[in-house]
Design an enzyme around this catalytic site. Structure first.
Site, short mmCIF file in Angstrom:
data_model
loop_
_atom_site.label_atom_id
_atom_site.label_comp_id
_atom_site.label_asym_id
_atom_site.label_seq_id
_atom_site.Cartn_x
_atom_site.Cartn_y
_atom_site.Cartn_z
N SER A 116 0.77 -1.23 -0.07
CA SER A 116 -0.02 -0.10 -0.04
C SER A 116 0.77 1.26 -0.02
CB SER A 116 -0.79 -0.14 1.15
OG SER A 116 -1.75 -1.23 1.38
N HIS A 137 -0.21 -1.43 -7.39
CA HIS A 137 -1.10 -1.42 -6.07
C HIS A 137 -2.59 -1.50 -6.49
CE1 HIS A 137 -2.94 1.92 -3.43
NE2 HIS A 137 -2.66 0.76 -2.73
N GLU A 149 -2.36 0.60 -9.81
CA GLU A 149 -1.39 1.50 -10.08
C GLU A 149 0.13 0.68 -10.42
OE1 GLU A 149 -1.90 5.28 -7.53
OE2 GLU A 149 -2.38 3.73 -6.33
N ASN A 188 -3.41 7.35 -3.30
CA ASN A 188 -3.60 7.59 -1.83
C ASN A 188 -2.99 9.03 -1.53
OD1 ASN A 188 -4.72 5.84 -0.39
ND2 ASN A 188 -3.00 4.09 -0.89
N1 NAD Z 1 -6.68 -4.31 2.49
C1 NAD Z 1 -6.39 -3.28 1.49
O1 NAD Z 1 -7.39 -2.48 1.47
C2 NAD Z 1 -5.09 -3.04 0.67
C3 NAD Z 1 -5.25 -2.54 -0.56
C4 NAD Z 1 -4.18 -2.21 -1.38
C5 NAD Z 1 -3.00 -3.11 -0.76
N2 NAD Z 1 -2.94 -3.70 0.24
C6 NAD Z 1 -1.51 -4.34 0.70
O2 NAD Z 1 -1.71 -5.96 0.18
C7 NAD Z 1 -0.91 -6.59 1.10
C8 NAD Z 1 -1.72 -7.58 1.72
O3 NAD Z 1 -2.95 -6.95 2.36
P1 NAD Z 1 -4.20 -7.77 2.84
O4 NAD Z 1 -5.19 -6.68 3.40
O5 NAD Z 1 -4.52 -8.90 1.87
O6 NAD Z 1 -3.54 -8.64 4.32
P2 NAD Z 1 -4.06 -9.98 4.91
O7 NAD Z 1 -3.60 -9.94 6.32
O8 NAD Z 1 -5.38 -10.31 4.70
O9 NAD Z 1 -3.28 -10.97 3.98
C9 NAD Z 1 -1.92 -11.46 4.08
C10 NAD Z 1 -1.54 -12.47 3.97
O10 NAD Z 1 -0.03 -12.99 3.79
C11 NAD Z 1 0.07 -14.19 4.54
N3 NAD Z 1 1.57 -14.26 4.58
C12 NAD Z 1 2.30 -13.64 5.50
N4 NAD Z 1 3.78 -13.86 5.70
C13 NAD Z 1 3.69 -14.73 4.37
C14 NAD Z 1 4.87 -15.12 3.79
N5 NAD Z 1 6.13 -15.16 4.17
N6 NAD Z 1 4.47 -16.02 2.51
C15 NAD Z 1 3.15 -16.05 2.00
N7 NAD Z 1 2.14 -15.64 2.71
C16 NAD Z 1 2.35 -14.74 3.83
C17 NAD Z 1 -0.68 -14.03 5.73
O11 NAD Z 1 -0.94 -15.41 6.17
C18 NAD Z 1 -2.33 -13.62 5.18
O12 NAD Z 1 -2.88 -14.53 4.55
C19 NAD Z 1 -0.10 -5.83 2.16
O13 NAD Z 1 1.01 -5.10 1.66
C20 NAD Z 1 -1.31 -4.54 2.08
O14 NAD Z 1 -0.72 -3.34 2.59
C21 NAD Z 1 -4.03 -4.01 0.93
#
Ligand code: NAD
Length: 304
Positions: A116, A137, A149, A188
């Site tokens: 993010s 992104h 993005e 953002n």
């Molecule tokens: N939630 C949002 O709205 C959003 C929007 C854009 C970007 N993001 C970004 O996307 C990424 C994921 O966010 P999310 O909301 O899906 O989080 P989430 O917590 O729902 O999912 C993350 C997943 O990664 C897994 N994980 C952790 N370490 C790992 C590894 N070493 N290998 C494989 N899997 C692993 C976890 O078990 C979990 O299932 C982050 O970088 C976040 O900032 C999130």
């Protein structure tokens, strides 16, 4: 040379909120997708979450058969043309993970992070083939918000950017090329410029939080989905825009750090939905109603 986007093999690393949705979009577009996670419970839920989403959206439910969950990272990425990472927002974790991914992928694979806010440059700097790495992104939920993005770093090859843009466009997304790896990318930065002023209006007693939201939703919020700010500036005239800026910009918030009002909310434990109160109070019913309203709106505007 990587395959054409129409037939790519995609690996998604991280099967959480974003990862399973990203896998869904690529599978629906006809790609073969592997998905991996270190938490087996999350990995095991990925395909059932995707199936439920496809059913709910009226999309082809057979697409889930193109998603193969893999417990092993090397197995998930070995054949991939394109690897997208969506693990926790943690720089050392992402750096370590990409170093490991690089050991297992083909040399021509493209590597992308869905961070993010972490600079893509920081995540990718230690890689041997950082010219094949970039940021993508997505916005939540990935299968309803069109924007992705595509963030270029100082090392990314133009061909890698072009291929990634084409991949996402062919999957029905609206990719936007971010030519420099700046914090907040484009979306953002714009969103939080607005939030800074929204908080400042409340902090300075000009109106309450509910009024800020009501003003946005009843005015420029009504047209912003079809009229971007710079289209709007051209529509009213750059001369009028300049005159407005001469008067308004000196008055609006330009403090570099977070608002003391926001810091106070967090210090008081007023964390928003998760504590039942943030800028406003939220009952469980109000939270569910607002979430449902947003989903309904995103679904209704999906094809526009
Ligand atoms: N939630 C949002 O709205 C959003 C929007 C854009 C970007 N993001 C970004 O996307 C990424 C994921 O966010 P999310 O909301 O899906 O989080 P989430 O917590 O729902 O999912 C993350 C997943 O990664 C897994 N994980 C952790 N370490 C790992 C590894 N070493 N290998 C494989 N899997 C692993 C976890 O078990 C979990 O299932 C982050 O970088 C976040 O900032 C999130």
């Amino acid at each position: 040379m990587t395959k054409e986007p129409a037939k790519a093999r995609i690996a998604v690393v991280g099967a959480g909120l974003m990862g399973h949705g990203i896998a869904q979009v690529f599978a629906l577009a006809g790609h073969e997708v592997t998905i991996t996670d270190t938490v087996m419970q999350n990995l095991n839920m990925a395909t059932s979450r995707i199936a439920a989403n496809l059913r709910d959206l009226g999309d082809d439910e057979n697409a889930v058969s193109r998603v193969r969950p893999c417990g092993d990272l090397a197995d998930a990425v070995r054949q991939a043309d394109y690897v997208v990472e969506a693990v926790l927002e943690d720089l050392p974790l992402k750096q370590k993970l990409f170093a490991e991914i690089e050991r297992h992928v083909r040399p021509d694979a493209i590597l992308a992070s869905n961070t993010s806010v972490i600079p893509i440059t920081s995540i990718m700097q230690g890689l041997n083939r950082r010219e094949r790495a970039l940021g993508t992104h997505w916005w939540n939920p990935p299968f309803l918000v069109p924007l992705v993005e595509v963030i270029e770093t100082q090392w990314t090859e133009p061909e890698v950017v072009a291929w990634t843009m084409a991949l996402h466009r062919a999957a029905g997304k609206k990719p936007a090329h971010v030519k420099k790896d700046v914090p907040g990318f484009i979306g953002n930065r714009l969103q939080h410029a607005l939030w800074r002023e929204a908080i400042s209006l409340v902090e300075h007693g000009i109106c309450d939080a509910e009024t800020v939201d009501a003003v946005v939703k009843a005015s420029f919020g009504r047209r912003i989905a079809v009229l971007g700010p710079l289209e709007n500036a051209d529509l009213v005239g750059t001369d009028l825009t300049l005159a407005i800026h001469n008067t308004v910009l000196p008055a609006i918030d330009s403090r570099p750090g977070p608002s003391p009002y926001l810091q106070g909310l967090v210090a008081d434990g007023r964390l928003g939905f998760k504590s039942g109160e943030g800028f406003r109070k939220w009952s469980a019913e109000e939270q569910a109603a607002l979430r449902a309203k947003v989903m309904q709106h995103l679904k209704a505007s999906r094809d526009s």
